[in-house]
Write a protein that holds these residues in place. Sequence first.
Motif, PDB file in Angstrom:
ATOM      1  N   ILE A  43      -2.011  31.397   1.737  1.00  0.00           N
ATOM      2  CA  ILE A  43      -3.377  31.375   1.220  1.00  0.00           C
ATOM      3  C   ILE A  43      -4.325  31.027   2.357  1.00  0.00           C
ATOM      4  CG2 ILE A  43      -4.962  30.339  -0.435  1.00  0.00           C
ATOM      5  CD1 ILE A  43      -2.590  29.745  -2.213  1.00  0.00           C
ATOM      6  N   LEU A  48      -5.412  36.278   0.216  1.00  0.00           N
ATOM      7  CA  LEU A  48      -4.130  35.840  -0.317  1.00  0.00           C
ATOM      8  C   LEU A  48      -3.070  36.845   0.103  1.00  0.00           C
ATOM      9  CD1 LEU A  48      -2.304  34.248  -2.449  1.00  0.00           C
ATOM     10  CD2 LEU A  48      -3.069  35.983  -4.090  1.00  0.00           C
ATOM     11  N   SER A  87      -5.564  34.999  -7.978  1.00  0.00           N
ATOM     12  CA  SER A  87      -5.767  34.371  -6.676  1.00  0.00           C
ATOM     13  C   SER A  87      -6.374  32.987  -6.830  1.00  0.00           C
ATOM     14  CB  SER A  87      -6.669  35.258  -5.813  1.00  0.00           C
ATOM     15  OG  SER A  87      -6.953  34.637  -4.576  1.00  0.00           O
ATOM     16  N   ARG A  91      -4.798  29.316  -5.680  1.00  0.00           N
ATOM     17  CA  ARG A  91      -5.559  28.434  -4.784  1.00  0.00           C
ATOM     18  C   ARG A  91      -5.745  27.047  -5.393  1.00  0.00           C
ATOM     19  NH1 ARG A  91      -8.138  30.893  -0.552  1.00  0.00           N
ATOM     20  NH2 ARG A  91      -8.005  33.180  -0.525  1.00  0.00           N
ATOM     21  N   THR A 147      -3.850  27.804   7.146  1.00  0.00           N
ATOM     22  CA  THR A 147      -3.269  28.603   6.068  1.00  0.00           C
ATOM     23  C   THR A 147      -2.327  27.733   5.238  1.00  0.00           C
ATOM     24  OG1 THR A 147      -3.377  30.629   7.373  1.00  0.00           O
ATOM     25  CG2 THR A 147      -1.873  30.620   5.502  1.00  0.00           C
TER      26      THR A 147
END
Length: 264
Positions: A43, A48, A87, A91, A147
């Motif tokens: 992520i 993504l 997504s 997250r 990331t």
Amino acid sequence: MKKLLLVSALICTPAAMAHNDNDSGISFSNEQCNVEFKNDVRIKPSELEIFTASNQFMRFNNNGNLTVNGEEVSINSEQRQALTQYSDTLRTQLPEVANIALDGVKIAGVALEEVANAFNIDGLNDLSGLMDGIKVEVENTFYQQGTFVMGQQSFDQFGENFEQQFEQQIETVVESAVMQSMGSILVALGSELMGSGGDMDAFEQRMENMGEQIEEKVELHANKLEQRAHALCDNFADIAQQEQQLVAQLPQLKGYELFTIKQN
């Protein structure tokens, strides 16, 4: 003087927490969940990515563009909305794994602080530094160059490093601190004995009460953390179902599901 064993048991609490074979305990693997990781996820702030074991990948960015193995996939507004929701869910939910691991390190610190304060144990600075090292290990496992990375490999890597690199060090540092502070410990025990008027039964009861107070404080934090872990497992199961619905809308994503529900 059997209650003197309580001192050793309490001092060893962090090491016991580091390696927990209890099925109901906090685990840094996915064995406690009813889902298992099928692929790895990355992520980034703007996109993504999900990678398979054969290094195939899908990528969905903040502009609503989807690519599979480098080829752009045309999607309609309904599919784009479903991907955006998926997504956003990842997250929000996935970083909680790292948060739970970090809070688990804090619980070990609480146990150490309680025992150190109760028995005037010095020399725990080295252990404090070791705990900081564990925190860095957790962060480096899940956060790599901006990331967030997660998957079975991440869990295996962290679990192996934690057990091999830190568990023995925790035990060694604690034992060293206890030896350095043996005088303070004996003075504290002597004070407790005098406070009991030399009555061994009363002394044992005071020691037991002290141990229970420390245990209650640690268990309070541990139970809350365990509840969060169970809730997260439930959320993972929800995500697995969300992925099934997403694949029904976008067959191109079949094989890129992050989770799969375990078959009993």
